[in-house]
Design an enzyme around this catalytic site. Structure first.
Site, PDB file in Angstrom:
ATOM      1  N   LYS A 180       0.702  -1.291   0.005  1.00  0.00           N
ATOM      2  CA  LYS A 180      -0.150  -0.017   0.033  1.00  0.00           C
ATOM      3  C   LYS A 180       0.797   1.297   0.208  1.00  0.00           C
ATOM      4  O   LYS A 180       0.345   2.324  -0.740  1.00  0.00           O
ATOM      5  CB  LYS A 180      -0.841   0.168   1.297  1.00  0.00           C
ATOM      6  CG  LYS A 180      -2.029  -0.779   1.386  1.00  0.00           C
ATOM      7  CD  LYS A 180      -3.165  -0.521   2.221  1.00  0.00           C
ATOM      8  CE  LYS A 180      -2.491  -0.589   3.695  1.00  0.00           C
ATOM      9  NZ  LYS A 180      -2.773  -1.554   4.576  1.00  0.00           N
ATOM     10  N   THR A 182       3.902   1.611  -0.900  1.00  0.00           N
ATOM     11  CA  THR A 182       4.774   2.063  -2.277  1.00  0.00           C
ATOM     12  C   THR A 182       3.666   2.463  -3.294  1.00  0.00           C
ATOM     13  O   THR A 182       4.156   3.412  -4.341  1.00  0.00           O
ATOM     14  CB  THR A 182       5.584   0.606  -2.789  1.00  0.00           C
ATOM     15  OG1 THR A 182       4.583  -0.507  -3.019  1.00  0.00           O
ATOM     16  CG2 THR A 182       6.615   0.436  -1.786  1.00  0.00           C
ATOM     17  N   ARG A 204       1.378   7.541   7.326  1.00  0.00           N
ATOM     18  CA  ARG A 204       1.411   7.606   8.957  1.00  0.00           C
ATOM     19  C   ARG A 204       3.090   7.446   9.230  1.00  0.00           C
ATOM     20  O   ARG A 204       3.734   7.134   8.576  1.00  0.00           O
ATOM     21  CB  ARG A 204       0.871   6.181   9.322  1.00  0.00           C
ATOM     22  CG  ARG A 204      -0.844   6.333   9.261  1.00  0.00           C
ATOM     23  CD  ARG A 204      -1.255   4.963   9.379  1.00  0.00           C
ATOM     24  NE  ARG A 204      -0.991   4.256   8.263  1.00  0.00           N
ATOM     25  CZ  ARG A 204      -0.835   2.902   8.338  1.00  0.00           C
ATOM     26  NH1 ARG A 204      -1.273   2.214   9.502  1.00  0.00           N
ATOM     27  NH2 ARG A 204      -0.498   2.018   7.326  1.00  0.00           N
ATOM     28  N   ALA A 422      -3.984   0.301  14.110  1.00  0.00           N
ATOM     29  CA  ALA A 422      -5.335   0.149  13.404  1.00  0.00           C
ATOM     30  C   ALA A 422      -6.217  -0.831  13.971  1.00  0.00           C
ATOM     31  O   ALA A 422      -7.221  -1.087  13.575  1.00  0.00           O
ATOM     32  CB  ALA A 422      -4.826  -0.360  11.850  1.00  0.00           C
ATOM     33  N   PHE A 541       4.243  -8.178  -9.544  1.00  0.00           N
ATOM     34  CA  PHE A 541       5.531  -8.987  -9.382  1.00  0.00           C
ATOM     35  C   PHE A 541       6.159  -9.610 -10.523  1.00  0.00           C
ATOM     36  O   PHE A 541       5.442 -10.023 -11.293  1.00  0.00           O
ATOM     37  CB  PHE A 541       5.592  -9.941  -8.142  1.00  0.00           C
ATOM     38  CG  PHE A 541       5.537  -9.354  -6.778  1.00  0.00           C
ATOM     39  CD1 PHE A 541       4.472  -8.365  -6.338  1.00  0.00           C
ATOM     40  CD2 PHE A 541       6.373  -9.509  -5.883  1.00  0.00           C
ATOM     41  CE1 PHE A 541       4.514  -8.109  -5.160  1.00  0.00           C
ATOM     42  CE2 PHE A 541       6.683  -8.675  -4.622  1.00  0.00           C
ATOM     43  CZ  PHE A 541       5.240  -8.239  -4.326  1.00  0.00           C
TER      44      PHE A 541
END
Lengths: 717, 717
Positions: A180, A182, A204, A422, A541
């Site tokens: 997330k 990146t 964050r 979280a 990937f």
């Protein structure tokens, strides 16, 4: 070119690499750009020849004259001029809002022409700040690559329309990772550098404990600008005040306590403002310390905290497993008042959640004062205000409230601010960073912010808690998935650190992908519950096959995603996310019907049930007697209109971490219910949550080193 | 004046208040100043008329040409030009050392003409930095009023002779206070503003816990630049590593430990550098992880720390008395490995002492690695290097090692750096801050640094520990006293907070003063043991009579003080310390014969006895059996050549706090002996030392508040 010659003569050390003719060309381009409403020239007087000034169209000449800077930072200008081919655009800053002239800011791209770095060296933070339209007095540098941004910016730009608000969320996490962060960085880089749209990422702040503070592709430093340290200090001041107060109340008479709490100074006795506020809460409307009856004085001085019912924990920003359960107060000086308690990791502090949800200094201070630290023997909540510590907490947190500006590897802006857990908290970066960023980017710009965990947790809390606190309306959800993680949701084997990756994750396996897409579909549907369009970002990937990629995209689009886009940011930086950026831009144009999932006026258990059923897919909830009792207590105390912050495992849509894909037919057990009154949410506990990680046998610090000569750091990834 | 006119034309928003004629006058004055060896003009090209340039004498024109800045910070210049009558002198920075031209720096007053503030508003830190001759690249701003200074400055100025080195120490402290910090600030203000001598104050960073970080007349902020937070993080990482290692060793076989500590990564096993260093210390000269015998592997993986002999404590920067004695490891996950330990206040960490004594990054890293955290079951010391944590500690501390530049209320420079305890550590600010300052002020300048507690403790440790570490030679000791405190040493009654001051301290009482001067005399004699001249600074209060003041000065001078001067800095700022500044300047001219009190090669107990007899006036020392055993252990480990850092009460020259004046006829009991091997000293315990303060019934936080609109802080004094 004659201007150039004279410039060269005046500044013999500088070799201009860009000619005035290019400056003129850029101005002509701006003339034709309908998004540009005005031009602000940030150049030394010598280059403001009539040829340059005359090249600007009258329509771009706001307020009857071209806004020309006569006292700009000539040094930096000279430096840029000589050092880079990118700078001219940055220097011809396109700005109408000039604070010195009191003009209202108009929606224009304030920093579409940001300098994109191709090197590994970050630019000076004041350069970045200037590029994105910050005034020097709005910046507080912390070293050379990071700076806090003052909240006065919100006031200066209050008439500026907000940019588009994009949330990056993910499928249910697996040990294989989704990426997330990146994706977030890749997306803003693509928007900034390739689509030439203002954009800011809001991230964050990572905890120092677990990660040694390194994340994605950002320049981090372990302490950053000290916000987590400030939270630790504030949190632990409250803890020390609680135990000291219990001790002092237990060893002193009402009269002695009263004389100490309201001392005579130079013959005068006076309540401090925070003491007057406590009297007011107690219904005692007297302001003369001599006028209280003995009974009133007793009520005033005795918080009567029940040591068994203290809910406030100490925190530390270290993975220190031996502090998970401790006994404090064992020295003789504490006279037998020992009790069992625990340390949490610093980011689990309620003060972190408050930092993330506060709308400004006044709001933060009120939230800090409202924090409930435990209850009295008679069952009344005891707050930070009752302890008299609120002002000191606000002072400790006054710099932490300013978001920290940093940059991506490509030199685009990032706000790093707040990082609440979280699970026991809401897992999103700060409201204030998002608000600053939305003003800075302007109407056509983009703010990309990231939610922790999977969409069922981080995104749900983003909508129901953070957006409720901020009043902001999100435009697009970017949902991140990988082929590998989907395969695991489809039934792929477990993986373990160190062992080679099973072949299912390396070879094409369309069956596992198709089965695993159940999780992706469910998360898309959850986003649609809130009425927000979804773009799926498939983080590609090397081992993913084209058929696998196509399959995921097809399923996502069939489920109603506005688009599903393979991303190659990992190998190609911002260029690898250009398609995603286009898709996000397109989705943001769509009409959206954002709505909350539940009404705050619903009873607490109904709110919990709504989340469990609609988001997690549970059949029902099962409240333990403790949970039931707490709900009654909170309702009686008037806390029942707060939103819900579920503390559930992130590894499954259900409460059972091993259940991948989309579990069904389960009843969600609610073990206990707790409350962060200052942050402003009720958090039901589904299972047990660890709030203190530990160190493994070989912690990563074995590989971390500092070269004392070059000051280069190794071993941090 | 024609230059002025053209300047005005080019910069229509600016109203110059100083004419070029004044600039020329200043240059003519500099021509006549034999202390000025060259001139560096920091002005925009437009004002560099031939009239200006020709006014500089050829002799001042170093290297064959006047060093003219062509790319100076024009904006700031314009701001100064328009805003202040003081700035011209600051702007005509007198500098020969120009890094860009590679000229060797020559001893000249680099910042004699610093801008003296008369207002309460601090100037921008980069302005101060420029005034004192720092290059922009040597500064790392932290907000607007503080900045870290890079150690590269030491390299740039390595040929620059040091300034004069002045230590401020005090008589034995009493509850009435002496005012060492205010004397320090008053003295540098007087030297800078009134004697026009470069001078810098070097102060300790106050702990946040006890004081909420406010001291003297400085602009402080609670977190400052985060050094104490960095120390806390580093200290607690070591603590977490210790307990986690004990746990992991107790639950794993040698083989499992070895496989985890030296894992196979992509089929390769490798020792990390810090593991190779441990092998080397163990006498195992192998670098192939496959080559170790099982016995060698066992020795390598097992630190075998004895939980009872862990000496490393956790720290926190909060007055939290309930952490004085605690039990950790009580959660199930820690499998019964609970043990009793404690938290100390952060400034008591050995890492703080290391920060204060380090000579640079390499030295700090070595000291961090040498820290002994406990001993193995077989009695071997276990170090941070053995835990593999040294590199991570160095990374955590890499910014903390840079001293923080701040300013006094009058705008003169102050370094704030490190603040180790003055009992279990050496109580002095950092070696690096002093070294930077000594280079910055140049040969004719002054660095005034402050030692904690009375001269018998802080000054003794300054000489024997800090000067030994730094190699610096002090020129003058300023010994601070007050009439009130001397009266208490002379037998005056006790005082208690809140109660009115007894009349002895308000009315003239020459007998008490005369008797109390015994303490002052003794402290002067202690300074003379080290061969350094003493100036007594009598910090005058309103109630002191002229006869009392004269009596103190007469006794001090009779005892051999070079001078004894009444100071009025409290009421009059820098002006009140002008006489003191003159006396210090005079004393610094004297020949001094600085020498250490003892030779490091002496046995540990002999060094302790020397301090007890010569400094404290004890008849002898009495070593407890524990102390005796520890001395033998340390000697056997080769730690016997370290200096001694006595942990003794500061309230008396003896070990008995109630004995004021000059106690005699006592034997100093040595309860125990401990060691800070990384910091590099042995510390004998004389009585018990509290390393964790507590909060009173009404902590000062009741009065601390933050106005959310103005951001003004109240209640911090």
């Amino acid at each position: 070119r004659e201007d150039l010659a004279s410039l060269h003569e005046q500044h013999p050390g500088i070799q201009p690499v860009l000619a005035i003719v290019q400056l003129v060309e850029e101005l002509l381009r701006l003339n034709g750009d309908p998004g540009v409403h005005g031009v602000f020239l940030h150049l030394p007087p010598s280059s403001l020849s009539s040829r340059v000034l005359n090249s600007i169209q009258p329509e771009k000449d706001v307020d009857g004259c071209v806004l020309v800077s006569f006292c700009g930072p000539c040094v930096e200008w000279a430096y840029w001029w000589s050092g880079s081919t990118q700078v001219m655009q940055a220097d011809v800053a396109v700005l109408v809002g000039d604070a010195h002239r009191g003009l209202p800011p108009i929606s224009i791209p304030a920093f579409a022409d940001i300098e994109i770095s191709r090197s590994q060296t970050p630019k000076a933070i004041d350069q970045l700040a200037q590029e994105i339209g910050l005034l020097p007095e709005e910046l507080e540098a912390y070293g050379r690559t990071k700076a806090k941004v003052r909240l006065s910016l919100l006031d200066r730009l209050k008439e500026q329309p907000d940019g588009k608000y994009v949330l990056v969320a993910g499928i249910t996490p697996t040990p294989l990772g989704e990426g997330k962060s990146t994706v977030t960085i890749g997306l803003v880089q693509a928007l900034s550098a390739h689509l030439k749209l203002n954009s800011v990422a809001c991230l964050r702040q990572p905890s120092q404990g677990p990660t040694f503070g390194v994340k994605g592709t950002l320049y981090f430093n372990l302490h950053l600008t000290g916000d987590i340290h400030a939270i630790t200090a504030a949190n632990n001041l409250v803890a020390a005040a609680i135990d000291a107060r219990i001790l002092h109340e237990s060893t002193q008479s009402d009269k002695a306590l009263y004389n100490r709490l309201v001392p005579s100074v130079n013959g005068m006795r006076r309540f401090s403002p925070i003491q007057l506020a406590r009297l007011h809460r107690l219904g005692i409307s007297k302001s003369d310390p001599g006028a209280l009856t003995p009974e009133e004085a007793k009520t005033f001085v005795r918080l009567d905290l029940d040591p068994e019912k203290v809910t406030w924990q100490r925190v530390i920003d270290t993975n220190d497993r031996f502090l998970r359960k401790i006994t404090v107060g064992q020295a003789n000086t504490e006279k037998g008042h020992s009790r069992q308690t625990q340390f949490d990791i610093a980011v689990a502090s309620e003060i972190m959640a408050i930092l993330a949800l506060s709308d400004g200094l006044a709001d933060m201070k009120q939230r800090l004062g409202r924090m409930v630290v435990g209850s009295s023997r008679s069952g009344q909540p005891v707050t930070a205000d009752d302890l008299g510590v609120t002002g000191a907490l606000a002072v400790l947190m006054k710099d932490a409230i300013k978001p920290t500006l940093m940059q991506t590897l490509e030199g685009t802006p990032v706000f790093v601010h707040a990082g609440p857990f979280a699970n026991i908290a809401h897992g999103n970066s700060s409201v204030l960073a998002d608000k600053l960023a939305l003003k800075l980017v302007g109407e056509d710009g983009y703010v990309v912010t990231e939610a922790g965990f999977g969409a069922d947790i981080g995104m749900e809390k983003f909508f129901n808690i953070k957006c409720r606190a901020s009043g902001l309306k999100p435009n697009v959800v970017v949902l991140v998935a990988t082929v590998r993680a989907l395969k695991m949701h489809g039934g792929g084997p477990n993986v373990s650190a160190g062992a080679p990756l099973p072949k299912e994750y390396i070879m094409e396996n369309l069956k596992l992908v198709a089965d695993g897409c159940s999780n992706l579909k469910k998360q898309i549907q959850i986003a649609h519950l809130f009425g927000v369009p979804v773009v799926v970002a498939l983080n590609v990937f090397q081992t993913d096959t084209q058929a696998e990629i196509d399959l995921v995209c097809r399923i996502a689009e069939k489920t109603g995603a506005t688009a599903a886009v393979p991303c190659h940011h990992w190998s190609r930086g911002g260029r690898g996310s250009v398609d995603l950026a286009h898709a996000v831009k397109e989705a943001a144009r769509q009409k959206n019907n954002f709505q909350f999932l539940y009404d705050l006026q619903m009873p607490i258990h109904e709110k919990i049930r709504t989340i469990a059923q609609k988001v997690y897919g549970a059949e029902d909830i099962d409240l333990s007697p403790e949970a039931q009792a707490k709900i009654e207590y909170y309702t009686q105390q008037g806390y029942n209109t707060l939103p819900i912050c579920m503390a559930k495992t992130h590894l499954s849509l259900s409460h059972m971490p091993e259940k991948k894909g989309v579990p069904t037919g389960f009843v969600l057990p609610i073990r206990d219910v707790r409350a962060s009154i200052g942050a402003g949410f009720i958090y039901p506990l589904v299972g047990s949550m660890s709030t203190m990680p530990g160190l493994p046998t070989r912690p990563c610090f074995y590989d971390i080193d500092l070269d004392p000569v070059t000051e280069e750091i190794t071993g941090l990834f």
